[in-house]
Design a protein around this motif. Structure first.
Motif, PDB file in Angstrom:
ATOM      1  N   ALA A   1      -4.924 -15.766  -0.376  1.00 24.25           N
ATOM      2  CA  ALA A   1      -5.312 -17.006  -1.042  1.00 24.25           C
ATOM      3  C   ALA A   1      -6.642 -17.475  -0.467  1.00 24.25           C
ATOM      4  O   ALA A   1      -6.851 -17.448   0.732  1.00 24.25           O
ATOM      5  CB  ALA A   1      -4.247 -18.058  -0.811  1.00 24.25           C
TER       6      ALA A   1
ATOM      7  N   ILE B   1       6.728  12.053   6.417  1.00 22.30           N
ATOM      8  CA  ILE B   1       7.465  10.789   6.501  1.00 22.30           C
ATOM      9  C   ILE B   1       6.503   9.616   6.511  1.00 22.30           C
ATOM     10  O   ILE B   1       6.681   8.642   5.794  1.00 22.30           O
ATOM     11  CB  ILE B   1       8.349  10.761   7.768  1.00 22.30           C
TER      12      ILE B   1
ATOM     13  N   PHE C   1       0.518  -4.907  -1.130  1.00 21.95           N
ATOM     14  CA  PHE C   1      -0.093  -5.254  -2.404  1.00 21.95           C
ATOM     15  C   PHE C   1      -0.025  -6.762  -2.637  1.00 21.95           C
ATOM     16  O   PHE C   1      -0.900  -7.370  -3.237  1.00 21.95           O
ATOM     17  CB  PHE C   1       0.661  -4.501  -3.505  1.00 21.95           C
ATOM     18  N   SER C   2       1.031  -7.352  -2.117  1.00 19.30           N
ATOM     19  CA  SER C   2       1.213  -8.783  -2.348  1.00 19.30           C
ATOM     20  C   SER C   2       0.284  -9.608  -1.477  1.00 19.30           C
ATOM     21  O   SER C   2       0.180 -10.811  -1.629  1.00 19.30           O
ATOM     22  CB  SER C   2       2.659  -9.175  -2.071  1.00 19.30           C
ATOM     23  N   ALA C   3      -0.390  -8.953  -0.556  1.00 17.49           N
ATOM     24  CA  ALA C   3      -1.230  -9.685   0.372  1.00 17.49           C
ATOM     25  C   ALA C   3      -2.579 -10.036  -0.235  1.00 17.49           C
ATOM     26  O   ALA C   3      -3.614  -9.918   0.386  1.00 17.49           O
ATOM     27  CB  ALA C   3      -1.432  -8.872   1.645  1.00 17.49           C
ATOM     28  N   VAL C   4      -2.553 -10.439  -1.517  1.00 12.45           N
ATOM     29  CA  VAL C   4      -3.778 -10.935  -2.116  1.00 12.45           C
ATOM     30  C   VAL C   4      -4.032 -12.280  -1.466  1.00 12.45           C
ATOM     31  O   VAL C   4      -3.339 -13.246  -1.711  1.00 12.45           O
ATOM     32  CB  VAL C   4      -3.613 -11.110  -3.635  1.00 12.45           C
TER      33      VAL C   4
ATOM     34  N   GLU D   1       2.249 -23.648  -6.295  1.00 11.14           N
ATOM     35  CA  GLU D   1       1.270 -22.739  -5.692  1.00 11.14           C
ATOM     36  C   GLU D   1      -0.142 -23.300  -5.786  1.00 11.14           C
ATOM     37  O   GLU D   1      -0.926 -23.191  -4.849  1.00 11.14           O
ATOM     38  CB  GLU D   1       1.318 -21.379  -6.396  1.00 11.14           C
TER      39      GLU D   1
ATOM     40  N   ASN E   1      -1.520 -23.535  -2.263  1.00 13.11           N
ATOM     41  CA  ASN E   1      -2.442 -22.445  -1.937  1.00 13.11           C
ATOM     42  C   ASN E   1      -3.872 -22.702  -2.374  1.00 13.11           C
ATOM     43  O   ASN E   1      -4.809 -22.369  -1.668  1.00 13.11           O
ATOM     44  CB  ASN E   1      -1.978 -21.139  -2.588  1.00 13.11           C
TER      45      ASN E   1
ATOM     46  N   THR F   1       5.558   2.911   0.700  1.00 15.95           N
ATOM     47  CA  THR F   1       6.464   1.772   0.575  1.00 15.95           C
ATOM     48  C   THR F   1       5.819   0.515   1.137  1.00 15.95           C
ATOM     49  O   THR F   1       5.835  -0.549   0.530  1.00 15.95           O
ATOM     50  CB  THR F   1       7.771   2.053   1.333  1.00 15.95           C
TER      51      THR F   1
ATOM     52  N   ARG G   1       5.111   8.806   3.031  1.00  8.74           N
ATOM     53  CA  ARG G   1       6.070   8.083   2.176  1.00  8.74           C
ATOM     54  C   ARG G   1       6.239   6.647   2.660  1.00  8.74           C
ATOM     55  O   ARG G   1       6.289   5.707   1.897  1.00  8.74           O
ATOM     56  CB  ARG G   1       7.430   8.772   2.202  1.00  8.74           C
ATOM     57  N   THR G   2       6.333   6.551   3.966  1.00  7.25           N
ATOM     58  CA  THR G   2       6.518   5.226   4.543  1.00  7.25           C
ATOM     59  C   THR G   2       5.352   4.333   4.149  1.00  7.25           C
ATOM     60  O   THR G   2       5.524   3.203   3.705  1.00  7.25           O
ATOM     61  CB  THR G   2       6.571   5.328   6.071  1.00  7.25           C
TER      62      THR G   2
ATOM     63  N   PHE H   1       4.295  -3.438  -0.478  1.00  4.52           N
ATOM     64  CA  PHE H   1       4.427  -4.827  -0.034  1.00  4.52           C
ATOM     65  C   PHE H   1       3.064  -5.413   0.308  1.00  4.52           C
ATOM     66  O   PHE H   1       2.791  -6.575   0.068  1.00  4.52           O
ATOM     67  CB  PHE H   1       5.360  -4.900   1.165  1.00  4.52           C
TER      68      PHE H   1
END
Lengths: 391, 338
Positions: free
Chosen positions: A20, A2, A15-18, A88, A92, A9, A5-6, A13
């Motif tokens: 700035a 579990i 991944f978006s924490a590039v 942005e 940013n 997932t 898999r968790t 998200f």
């Protein structure tokens, strides 16, 4: 199981924490360049970017003790992307100045950002008159509405082309130009036989050209966006309008320097009015053309790239005047009324409208050294945006 | 409903099936927690998160038609665009408060959905594809031609939105915008979820699998399709309204064909038939696109194309089915299957 898999997932998200990049170093001033680099208007983006780079190559990377960093972003010609990217860049990336904007809606969409963030934006390409009142932070170095069409009207009447059909693409700039030309032409005593509007999305000119031919004018005045200009020229020849004695006049968009050689001999003798020709005879232009060709595999600059070049000049000069201060209102203030000699000739930023005031040249397409060029033969100095002047 | 006999055993079996279908899945909780966490963790990414939320709502609404009713649509952006224009016009001429605009946009798009739904009742997938595409193109050209109303090719501008419900002002960082879009996405998804996992949704799946057989077991296929298409249009219109309201600008691009294609792509990436595919797909699609276009502003389209080709080669099904490997539910009781 579990947790793995968790994790996956969550990783999606994360991944978006590039992150700035924070805290721009003291001596760097960032300029956001937002252009359509892909899609149908990619050639605009390419030319403007090349113009901007040419300026930096010729004038160095720093001004007033600050290093200039240009951040190029692609909006693919989609307005909500332009708006998001502009926002942005400001929020940013800490961009102090925006530049670019290939089309009218793209420029329109950033107006709320400028008003809220108080960041100036220099328009290098979009031309409609309606943009400028949207924000006090817009300054323009491309062309102001139907600026280039007005001298063509005057010239046509003086040269006995008194019955004219107008043919424009059916969108903002096209309608602006039709209006500008028609007003001036009627004032000078000419007659508009017919006003034809061609859909922007479906550039098959054949039926429209037939209509033009049937109405037997002295000349046809044309504005189409530069990309479809070559298609227009081809069909103009095929339909035999030249043999029917109909002269082709227009704004410089149909004889775009970037595409002129591709159009071929059909373009010879076409008379256009515009603000820039790559053959313009001045030391500034020689240096500019040389640099453009050197940096871009022989690409000839067109009126788009000179817009980018002058936008950079405006940015540099205004930073000099503020001693490197980047306060938006201050920058716009010092830009107002600024005059300089651009590769296209003398230009001024109108202090009232923040729009460009420039000379418009009448040119004829001729062969020079084995290549086709717009050869300038008459100058109409200091033309303002006719639409803004009327208000 | 499959239970046709009056035997209580069958009825309870059916009830159990429905319950199992509509149970809250593990990943659902994760999605919403992540979305809320993003607000606090990624303050500089509000704008792209807003864009994701809007695209997600749009995609989820398409999944309702595509994944459940099996209608392939290339014109879903007609509702999106109409919603955007309505929201823009409402803000420009009548009320600056966004929620009113949102609801009006939803109703307007729903009306268009209802009217056009009768066109998709006829014919097979290909005809539907063409009909929906045609409606989308017609809307785009209308927006372009009716310049007196829509601003034509220049787009609709010059309106600004008031505070949401008179309380929350839109800020430059896009925080309010994100929360607003997220709330609408959440409410919208929950409503669609309720619908999709009800007997109504199940009957849609039956229609998708075999319309004739569905008819024979007394499912009114035409009525159901009209209903679901209208509802999907409402939410697509709301997504469009959100875009117009958060950018305070409407460009004719909201009706462009590429938006319909993009949203189909999003569903392809995320998988269809379980609603959250729209959300997963929107997250992935937007982030990859944004990242690539920063890395290489000139050539990112190439890589997007490459990724898509690879995705399809790997197999759309395999791609979409990964969700099935996620833990099913939060409740501990391991219920038996059917």
């Amino acid at each position: 199981m579990i947790t793995r898999r968790t994790l996956m997932t969550v990783a999606g998200f994360a991944f978006s924490a590039v992150v700035a990049l924070p805290a721009t170093a003291q001596e760097v001033v960032k300029i956001g360049l937002v252009l359509p680099m892909t899609g149908p208007f990619a050639s605009t983006g390419r030319q403007v970017e090349a113009g901007v780079k040419a300026y930096i190559a010729l004038n160095g990377e720093s001004v007033a003790g600050k290093k200039i960093e240009v951040v190029l972003r692609d909006d693919a010609g989609v307005a909500d992307q332009t708006r998001r990217i502009a926002q942005e860049l400001v929020v940013n990336d800490g961009v102090k100045l925006l530049m670019g904007f290939g089309l009218t809606p793209l420029a329109m969409s950033v107006a709320p950002v400028l008003n809220q963030a108080k960041v100036p934006a220099i328009i290098t390409s979009a031309t409609t008159s309606a943009i400028m009142p949207q924000s006090q932070y817009f300054v323009r170095t491309s062309m102001a509405g139907p600026q280039s069409a007005v001298p063509v009207a005057t010239w046509a009447v003086q040269n006995n082309l008194k019955r004219v059909v107008t043919l424009v693409s059916d969108y903002g700039p096209g309608i602006d130009i039709e209006k500008g030309f028609t007003n001036q032409f009627k004032k000078d005593g000419g007659t508009i036989v017919e006003a034809v509007r061609v859909p922007l999305a479906n550039p098959d000119f054949a039926p429209f050209l037939q209509r033009v031919r049937d109405s037997k004018p002295d000349a046809v005045f044309v504005f189409v966006p530069s990309g479809v200009g070559s298609l227009f020229m081809k069909q103009f020849v095929e339909r035999g309008l030249a043999e029917a004695g109909i002269k082709l006049i227009g704004t410089g968009d149909i004889t775009d320097d970037d595409l002129l050689n591709g159009i071929g001999p059909a373009a010879k003798g076409v008379i256009t009015g515009h603000f820039y020709s790559a053959l313009h005879d001045s030391p500034e232009n020689k240096a500019f053309v040389e640099q453009m060709k050197k940096a871009n595999k022989g690409m000839r600059p067109n009126f788009m790239s000179v817009g980018g070049y002058d936008a950079m000049h405006l940015a540099y000069e205004s930073l000099k005047k503020t001693n490197g201060a980047t306060d938006g209102a201050k920058l716009v203030d010092v830009m107002k009324g600024m005059s300089w000699t651009s590769p296209r000739g003398p230009i001024t930023i109108d202090p009232d409208t923040r729009d460009i005031v420039q000379d418009i040249y009448m040119r004829e397409v001729k062969e020079v050294n084995g290549e086709l060029y717009n050869v300038e033969f008459a100058t109409y100095p200091k033309i303002k945006d006719p639409n803004a002047a009327a208000k | 409903m499959v239970a046709t006999s009056s035997s209580t055993a069958a009825a309870s079996r059916a009830a159990k099936l429905m319950k199992r279908r509509s149970r809250v899945r593990f990943y659902e909780i994760i999605v919403w927690i992540a979305a809320i966490a993003a607000f606090f963790v990624l303050p500089s990414k509000m704008l792209i998160l807003t864009e994701i939320a809007i695209l997600a709502l749009f995609a989820v609404s398409l999944d309702l038609v595509l994944g459940f009713a099996g209608i392939v649509s290339l014109g879903h952006t007609a509702f999106f665009g109409l919603g955007a224009y309505i929201a823009g016009l409402v803000a420009l001429h009548y009320v600056a408060e966004p929620v009113v605009g949102l609801l009006v946009a939803g109703i307007g798009a729903g009306l268009l959905g209802f009217v056009t739904s009768f066109l998709i009742l006829r014919g097979s997938d290909l005809t539907r594809l063409m009909t929906t595409l045609g409606i989308g193109l017609m809307m785009a050209e209308m927006a372009n031609q009716m310049a007196w109303l829509t601003g034509g090719a220049d787009g609709l501008s010059g309106f600004s939105l008031g505070p949401i419900l008179g309380l929350f002002e839109f800020d430059l960082f896009g925080k309010t915008g994100y929360v607003y879009c997220l709330v609408v996405l959440f409410v919208g998804t929950m409503l669609m979820r309720r619908l999709a996992f009800s007997p109504f949704g199940l009957s849609l799946k039956a229609i998708k699998a075999n319309p004739m057989r569905a008819g024979m077991i007394a499912i009114p296929a035409r009525k159901r399709i009209v209903t679901v298409y209208t509802i999907a249009a409402v939410f697509a219109g709301m997504a469009g309204a959100l875009l117009a309201q958060t950018t305070s600008f409407v460009s004719p691009d909201v009706l462009a064909f590429h938006r319909s294609a993009d949203v189909l792509l999003v569903l392809t990436i995320g998988g269809t038939g379980y609603l959250y595919g729209g959300i997963f797909g929107a997250v992935l699609f937007t982030l990859v696109k944004d990242w690539l276009s920063i890395v290489t502003p000139q050539y990112w389209m190439f890589y997007i194309g490459l990724i898509l080709v690879v995705l399809v080669l790997v197999g759309r099904d395999r791609l979409a089915r990964w969700v099935e490997y996620l833990p099913e539910r939060l409740s501990k009781s391991k219920e038996e299957g059917r």
